[in-house]
Design an enzyme around this catalytic site. Sequence first.
Site, PDB file in Angstrom:
ATOM      1  N   LYS A   1      -4.605  -6.813   4.089  1.00  0.00           N
ATOM      2  CA  LYS A   1      -4.483  -5.577   3.148  1.00  0.00           C
ATOM      3  C   LYS A   1      -5.724  -5.327   2.796  1.00  0.00           C
ATOM      4  CE  LYS A   1      -3.062  -2.457   0.008  1.00  0.00           C
ATOM      5  NZ  LYS A   1      -3.667  -2.385  -1.074  1.00  0.00           N
TER       6      LYS A   1
ATOM      7  N   GLU B   1      -9.592   2.415   4.778  1.00  0.00           N
ATOM      8  CA  GLU B   1      -9.676   3.361   4.003  1.00  0.00           C
ATOM      9  C   GLU B   1     -10.776   4.032   3.353  1.00  0.00           C
ATOM     10  OE1 GLU B   1      -6.328   2.860   1.056  1.00  0.00           O
ATOM     11  OE2 GLU B   1      -7.701   3.764  -0.517  1.00  0.00           O
TER      12      GLU B   1
ATOM     13  N   HIS C   1      -7.339  -3.127   5.427  1.00  0.00           N
ATOM     14  CA  HIS C   1      -6.644  -1.787   5.347  1.00  0.00           C
ATOM     15  C   HIS C   1      -7.347  -1.024   4.340  1.00  0.00           C
ATOM     16  CE1 HIS C   1      -4.061   0.982   2.685  1.00  0.00           C
ATOM     17  NE2 HIS C   1      -3.454   0.997   3.808  1.00  0.00           N
ATOM     18  N   ASN C   2      -7.755  -1.680   3.263  1.00  0.00           N
ATOM     19  CA  ASN C   2      -8.545  -0.790   2.219  1.00  0.00           C
ATOM     20  C   ASN C   2      -9.980  -0.687   2.231  1.00  0.00           C
ATOM     21  OD1 ASN C   2      -6.053  -1.468   0.703  1.00  0.00           O
ATOM     22  ND2 ASN C   2      -7.237  -1.814  -1.252  1.00  0.00           N
TER      23      ASN C   2
ATOM     24  N   SER D   1       0.836  -1.300   0.051  1.00  0.00           N
ATOM     25  CA  SER D   1      -0.015  -0.018  -0.068  1.00  0.00           C
ATOM     26  C   SER D   1       0.932   1.140   0.002  1.00  0.00           C
ATOM     27  CB  SER D   1      -1.003  -0.019   1.111  1.00  0.00           C
ATOM     28  OG  SER D   1      -1.646   1.237   1.317  1.00  0.00           O
TER      29      SER D   1
HETATM   30  P1  NBP Z   1      -1.797  -2.572 -13.323  1.00  0.00           P
HETATM   31  O1  NBP Z   1      -3.113  -3.232 -12.309  1.00  0.00           O
HETATM   32  O2  NBP Z   1      -2.359  -1.630 -14.291  1.00  0.00           O
HETATM   33  O3  NBP Z   1      -1.265  -3.974 -14.129  1.00  0.00           O
HETATM   34  C1  NBP Z   1      -0.457  -3.573 -15.232  1.00  0.00           C
HETATM   35  C2  NBP Z   1       0.536  -4.890 -15.421  1.00  0.00           C
HETATM   36  O4  NBP Z   1      -0.144  -6.036 -15.593  1.00  0.00           O
HETATM   37  C3  NBP Z   1       1.464  -4.718 -16.773  1.00  0.00           C
HETATM   38  O5  NBP Z   1       2.646  -5.090 -16.348  1.00  0.00           O
HETATM   39  C4  NBP Z   1       0.744  -5.427 -17.757  1.00  0.00           C
HETATM   40  O6  NBP Z   1       1.425  -5.839 -18.615  1.00  0.00           O
HETATM   41  C5  NBP Z   1       0.121  -6.754 -16.743  1.00  0.00           C
HETATM   42  N1  NBP Z   1      -1.086  -7.196 -17.594  1.00  0.00           N
HETATM   43  C6  NBP Z   1      -2.352  -7.153 -17.834  1.00  0.00           C
HETATM   44 BR1  NBP Z   1      -3.052  -5.577 -17.064  1.00  0.00          BR
HETATM   45  N2  NBP Z   1      -3.042  -8.011 -18.327  1.00  0.00           N
HETATM   46  C7  NBP Z   1      -2.137  -8.874 -18.559  1.00  0.00           C
HETATM   47  C8  NBP Z   1      -2.215 -10.224 -19.296  1.00  0.00           C
HETATM   48  N3  NBP Z   1      -3.389 -10.610 -19.692  1.00  0.00           N
HETATM   49  N4  NBP Z   1      -1.163 -10.958 -19.469  1.00  0.00           N
HETATM   50  C9  NBP Z   1      -0.023 -10.417 -18.764  1.00  0.00           C
HETATM   51  N5  NBP Z   1       0.143  -9.275 -18.308  1.00  0.00           N
HETATM   52  C10 NBP Z   1      -0.890  -8.548 -18.091  1.00  0.00           C
HETATM   53  O7  NBP Z   1      -0.723  -2.097 -12.743  1.00  0.00           O
HETATM   54  P2  NBP Z   1      -0.398  -1.419 -11.270  1.00  0.00           P
HETATM   55  O8  NBP Z   1      -1.411  -0.215 -11.125  1.00  0.00           O
HETATM   56  O9  NBP Z   1       1.495  -1.316 -11.224  1.00  0.00           O
HETATM   57  O10 NBP Z   1      -0.789  -2.312 -10.016  1.00  0.00           O
HETATM   58  C11 NBP Z   1      -0.128  -3.595  -9.927  1.00  0.00           C
HETATM   59  C12 NBP Z   1      -0.833  -4.286  -9.051  1.00  0.00           C
HETATM   60  O11 NBP Z   1      -0.751  -3.719  -7.605  1.00  0.00           O
HETATM   61  C13 NBP Z   1      -2.382  -4.594  -9.067  1.00  0.00           C
HETATM   62  O12 NBP Z   1      -2.681  -5.749  -8.550  1.00  0.00           O
HETATM   63  C14 NBP Z   1      -2.945  -3.539  -8.309  1.00  0.00           C
HETATM   64  O13 NBP Z   1      -4.271  -3.787  -7.999  1.00  0.00           O
HETATM   65  C15 NBP Z   1      -1.833  -3.539  -7.150  1.00  0.00           C
HETATM   66  N6  NBP Z   1      -1.811  -2.096  -6.478  1.00  0.00           N
HETATM   67  C16 NBP Z   1      -1.740  -0.902  -7.094  1.00  0.00           C
HETATM   68  C17 NBP Z   1      -1.807   0.387  -6.766  1.00  0.00           C
HETATM   69  C18 NBP Z   1      -1.683   1.486  -7.269  1.00  0.00           C
HETATM   70  O14 NBP Z   1      -1.790   2.757  -6.739  1.00  0.00           O
HETATM   71  N7  NBP Z   1      -1.858   1.602  -8.614  1.00  0.00           N
HETATM   72  C19 NBP Z   1      -1.657   0.312  -5.204  1.00  0.00           C
HETATM   73  C20 NBP Z   1      -1.372  -0.977  -4.393  1.00  0.00           C
HETATM   74  C21 NBP Z   1      -1.556  -2.081  -5.207  1.00  0.00           C
HETATM   75  P3  NBP Z   1       1.461  -5.068 -20.091  1.00  0.00           P
HETATM   76  O15 NBP Z   1       2.298  -3.848 -19.926  1.00  0.00           O
HETATM   77  O16 NBP Z   1       1.817  -5.956 -21.176  1.00  0.00           O
HETATM   78  O17 NBP Z   1       0.052  -4.706 -20.524  1.00  0.00           O
END
Ligand code: NBP
Length: 482
Positions: A183, A190, A186-187, A128
């Site tokens: 987690k 939030e 936590h959410n 987080s």
């Molecule tokens: P995203 O949740 O947007 O995921 C992007 C990644 O997933 C990229 O590497 C993308 O590859 C890959 N991906 C997808 Br989408 N579909 C795919 C598929 N069919 N096959 C293979 N790869 C695939 O990224 P993020 O926002 O960095 O979050 C990552 C994780 O962390 C998530 O579970 C999210 O819920 C969690 N999280 C996010 C935050 C936040 O603030 N964003 C905070 C805390 C936790 P590509 O580039 O090839 O499309």
Amino acid sequence: MKGDIGVIGLAVMGQNLILNMNDHGYKVVAHNRTAEKVDEFLQGPAKGTNIVGAYSLQELVDKLESPRKIMLMVRAGDVVDSFIDKLVPLLDKGDIIIDGGNTNFPDTNRRVAALKEKGIHFIGSGVSGGEEGARFGPSIMPGGSPEAWPFVKPIFQAISAKTENNEPCCDWVGNDGAGHFVKMVHNGIEYGDMQLITEAYQFMKDGLGMTHDEMQSVFIEWNKTELNSYLVEITSDILGYKDTDGEPLVEKILDTAGQKGTGKWTGINALDMGIPLTLITESVFARCLSSLKDQRVEAEELFGKKESIVEGDKQVWIEALRQALLASKIISYAQGFMLMREASNENGWDLNYGNVALMWRGGCIIRSAFLSNIRDAYDIDPELSFLGSDSYFKGILENSMSAWRKVAAKSMEVGIPMPSMTSALTFLDGYTTARLPANLLQAQRDYFGAHTYERVDKPKGEFFHTNWTGKGGDVSSTTYNS
Ligand code: NBP
């Protein structure tokens, strides 16, 4: 030299976690489904670092030292399963896969068990703090195969946020999906914190007729009190932020709240486990209600716009509101910890609640001074069943009671919706009432369905049925609780 850890997923979280690991001296191997993103990363933010790229999973696996540690930072759900399926044939027994995404904990339970059979260790870890947290110190909540933790611990504790005493906001949570469960809660919390703040904002704006600059000043002041927290701090920034025309930007934002499901999961789990998690669940429903924008606009026309003016000394109301917000927040956390306690008992996780509070103390969205007091409360009594019973929190609840009731009553009187603040008060009233009207409810159930009841003058576990009308039979229904 081989890499210390591999990270799959080069979106916002993955990239920033990798840069954070690199800052702490770890050699990271980075992979992404879309290979161009590896190059973009290596030639962009990762330029000049020790980070290396891998364009296939085989290359990633070959570049890592044993036991391999591979962290998935990809979209939760099927994508995680598909990477696991592809990785497993390439890995050796004892290697470790970590899922750092927002996964629903039953999926983590399933993955830990399935991979155990193959000799692979699996960690499901909540992360987080968003982009900035990932880059400079997130709160990290790992759970799963305990055998894997000693290998991952140095990296995770190095990159995590630290408290003011330099304690890492990361520790082992428990077996199976315990990390993702914590987690999720936590959410949920939030959601509750955010909803409570929005209720205070609406009371000030519509009830007290305050300007945005005035409200900003109030939040700045509140941030110097027990309410000191990241969410109160960003709220003061948001209220002071002006659009290009000099007007507050916040008033130009459509009032329909989005959600990605973790608050809903928290509510569903509470219902499954029979825990009265009223505040978080009300907060989820408040987002649902907000999304019915068109219907709300029509209904306001039909019923007429409310004049929600709150008369009286503004400063007195603002202080009452602060106390109501603080007391409600205590109830929200108390309910969240009740849920974790029940889940820990049901799943044999042996959660350490003081440690959970410590993990949330820094780096994450709900970080606040208040969490140190929660940690102290669980240090004093690790089995505390209701946070509000701790002497520090009990004192605040008692001192706030009168102001809290006034705010809740006034909101009802003038028609300002405050579902979370009022439900928190109702919860406390129910929780502190030795005899509730459930006796009548049991009588009704027995009357129409022969569901039986227990008697106050007989031992618990003995069930009685009454033929209430003289017309029904004496046969009762089976007694069980769902
Ligand atoms: P995203 O949740 O947007 O995921 C992007 C990644 O997933 C990229 O590497 C993308 O590859 C890959 N991906 C997808 Br989408 N579909 C795919 C598929 N069919 N096959 C293979 N790869 C695939 O990224 P993020 O926002 O960095 O979050 C990552 C994780 O962390 C998530 O579970 C999210 O819920 C969690 N999280 C996010 C935050 C936040 O603030 N964003 C905070 C805390 C936790 P590509 O580039 O090839 O499309």
